[in-house]
Design a protein around this motif. Structure first.
Motif, PDB file in Angstrom:
ATOM      1  N   GLU A  32       9.458  52.539  75.211  1.00 45.84           N
ATOM      2  CA  GLU A  32       9.256  53.307  73.991  1.00 45.84           C
ATOM      3  C   GLU A  32       9.669  52.523  72.757  1.00 45.84           C
ATOM      4  OE1 GLU A  32      11.364  56.929  74.484  1.00 45.84           O
ATOM      5  OE2 GLU A  32      10.047  57.699  76.075  1.00 45.84           O
ATOM      6  N   VAL A  33      10.733  51.752  72.893  1.00 43.45           N
ATOM      7  CA  VAL A  33      11.203  50.954  71.749  1.00 43.45           C
ATOM      8  C   VAL A  33      10.136  49.955  71.330  1.00 43.45           C
ATOM      9  CG1 VAL A  33      12.896  49.236  70.995  1.00 43.45           C
ATOM     10  CG2 VAL A  33      13.645  51.244  72.298  1.00 43.45           C
ATOM     11  N   LEU A  34       9.551  49.234  72.308  1.00 50.27           N
ATOM     12  CA  LEU A  34       8.568  48.201  71.992  1.00 50.27           C
ATOM     13  C   LEU A  34       7.208  48.786  71.644  1.00 50.27           C
ATOM     14  CD1 LEU A  34       9.406  45.473  74.683  1.00 50.27           C
ATOM     15  CD2 LEU A  34      10.067  45.538  72.266  1.00 50.27           C
ATOM     16  N   SER A  35       6.935  49.979  72.111  1.00 50.25           N
ATOM     17  CA  SER A  35       5.634  50.601  71.816  1.00 50.25           C
ATOM     18  C   SER A  35       5.486  50.916  70.331  1.00 50.25           C
ATOM     19  CB  SER A  35       5.458  51.878  72.636  1.00 50.25           C
ATOM     20  OG  SER A  35       6.419  52.856  72.276  1.00 50.25           O
ATOM     21  N   GLU A  36       6.571  50.965  69.613  1.00 50.51           N
ATOM     22  CA  GLU A  36       6.510  51.218  68.176  1.00 50.51           C
ATOM     23  C   GLU A  36       6.076  49.979  67.396  1.00 50.51           C
ATOM     24  OE1 GLU A  36      10.282  52.698  67.017  1.00 50.51           O
ATOM     25  OE2 GLU A  36      10.180  54.508  68.264  1.00 50.51           O
ATOM     26  N   SER A  37       6.012  48.841  68.082  1.00 51.98           N
ATOM     27  CA  SER A  37       5.604  47.587  67.426  1.00 51.98           C
ATOM     28  C   SER A  37       4.437  46.980  68.198  1.00 51.98           C
ATOM     29  CB  SER A  37       6.777  46.588  67.371  1.00 51.98           C
ATOM     30  OG  SER A  37       7.889  47.165  66.718  1.00 51.98           O
ATOM     31  N   PRO A  38       3.206  47.184  67.751  1.00 47.96           N
ATOM     32  CA  PRO A  38       2.021  46.698  68.483  1.00 47.96           C
ATOM     33  C   PRO A  38       2.018  45.190  68.716  1.00 47.96           C
ATOM     34  CG  PRO A  38       1.396  48.238  66.750  1.00 47.96           C
ATOM     35  CD  PRO A  38       2.847  47.928  66.540  1.00 47.96           C
ATOM     36  N   VAL A 156      15.425  41.189  63.790  1.00 49.15           N
ATOM     37  CA  VAL A 156      15.968  42.220  64.673  1.00 49.15           C
ATOM     38  C   VAL A 156      14.923  43.327  64.761  1.00 49.15           C
ATOM     39  CG1 VAL A 156      17.789  43.914  65.010  1.00 49.15           C
ATOM     40  CG2 VAL A 156      18.339  41.671  64.044  1.00 49.15           C
ATOM     41  N   VAL A 157      14.500  43.651  65.976  1.00 51.60           N
ATOM     42  CA  VAL A 157      13.497  44.690  66.185  1.00 51.60           C
ATOM     43  C   VAL A 157      14.150  46.060  66.277  1.00 51.60           C
ATOM     44  CG1 VAL A 157      11.643  45.504  67.704  1.00 51.60           C
ATOM     45  CG2 VAL A 157      11.988  43.041  67.358  1.00 51.60           C
TER      46      VAL A 157
END
Length: 280
Positions: A32-38, A156-157
């Motif tokens: 979910e964390v990475l899904s916010e950044s395509p 920082v992501v």
């Protein structure tokens, strides 16, 4: 100086946001964390494909170094069984953010990764070499001796001190020996694959038996059977490559020797008889 200040400013904003919204800091889902950044969709997909998502989410303290879709091609081009090990190198078993990295003594350290826990990491392949340059640029590379430290901190992501930290780096970290170690295991498979050849031994033994019978029936030299002896294949190449023994020719000469003696004796007796007749 600028990259570090920008990363620190982003970190502070993310820290405040996570503190305001998170009720259980240790409860996170990396997907979910990475899904916010395509731009990290390829890396995110690789984590799911290799089943590393569960291992990350089960940790109380973890740092994930991610790369964008273009940089992730260096991982997707690897064999499938190697991709998981390379991804595991990007998962640090502690919480790290720019502020914590800036406090590391001597500005350099070897950081333990998830790959280190697999037992497959050798020669420091399971470690990440972190180094902060004179310009305060934070860089990462494989801990393997001789590996280049060429992947720089981009931003920082996400962060949830002191449980989850996700930071983007400029290039994938690929230990030079990971691919070669898998080639080595492939050669081991070939070595094991050669073992079924031993199943041919009974057939070879049967052929040798027939050869032995034919050789005995034709009264050939028995030493010639050593060339088809199945024990040569069992004892290895050294035995097969050994020079032929000089004994067989000697045994052949020895087999012919009695006939030669008989012929010579007969000729001698005939000569003696003829001499007696002429003299009489």
């Amino acid at each position: 100086m600028a990259p570090l200040r920008a990363a620190t400013a982003t970190l502070l904003l993310l820290t405040l946001a996570s503190s305001a919204t998170a009720t259980t800091p240790a409860n996170f889902n990396i997907t979910e964390v990475l899904s916010e950044s395509p731009e990290f969709s390829t890396f995110n997909s690789l984590l799911s494909k290799t089943n590393l998502v569960e291992e990350i989410n089960d940790r109380q303290t973890i740092t994930v170094l991610v790369v964008d879709n273009s940089a992730a091609s260096a991982i997707t081009s690897l064999p499938a069984d190697t991709q998981k090990n390379v991804l595991a190198v990007h998962i640090l078993l502690d919480y790290y953010d720019p502020m914590k990295l800036d406090t590391i003594e001597k500005k350099t350290a070897l950081l333990t990764t998830l790959f280190q826990t697999t037992g497959a990491a050798t020669n420091r392949m399971g470690l990440v070499n972190y180094t902060q340059g004179a310009d305060e640029q934070m860089a990462f590379g494989s801990g393997e001796p001789g590996a280049r430290i060429s992947s720089q901190l981009v931003k920082v992501v996400d962060c949830r001190p002191y449980h989850l930290s996700v930071m983007q780096i400029s290039a994938a970290i690929i230990p030079p020996s990971i691919a070669s170690s898998h080639k080595g295991s492939g050669s081991q498979d070939e070595a094991y694959g050669s073992s079924p050849k031993k199943a041919d031994a009974p057939e070879a033994s049967a052929r040798t038996t027939e050869t032995q019978v034919q050789a005995l029936e034709s009264s050939d030299d028995a030493s010639a059977l050593d060339e088809n002896d199945p024990s040569l294949a069992v004892h290895g190449p050294a035995a097969m490559d050994a020079p032929a023994s000089p004994q067989p020719p000697k045994s052949a000469d020895a087999a012919k020797a009695p006939a030669a003696v008989v012929v010579c004796t007969s000729v001698g007796l005939m000569g003696l008889v003829m001499s007696m007749i002429l003299n009489s």
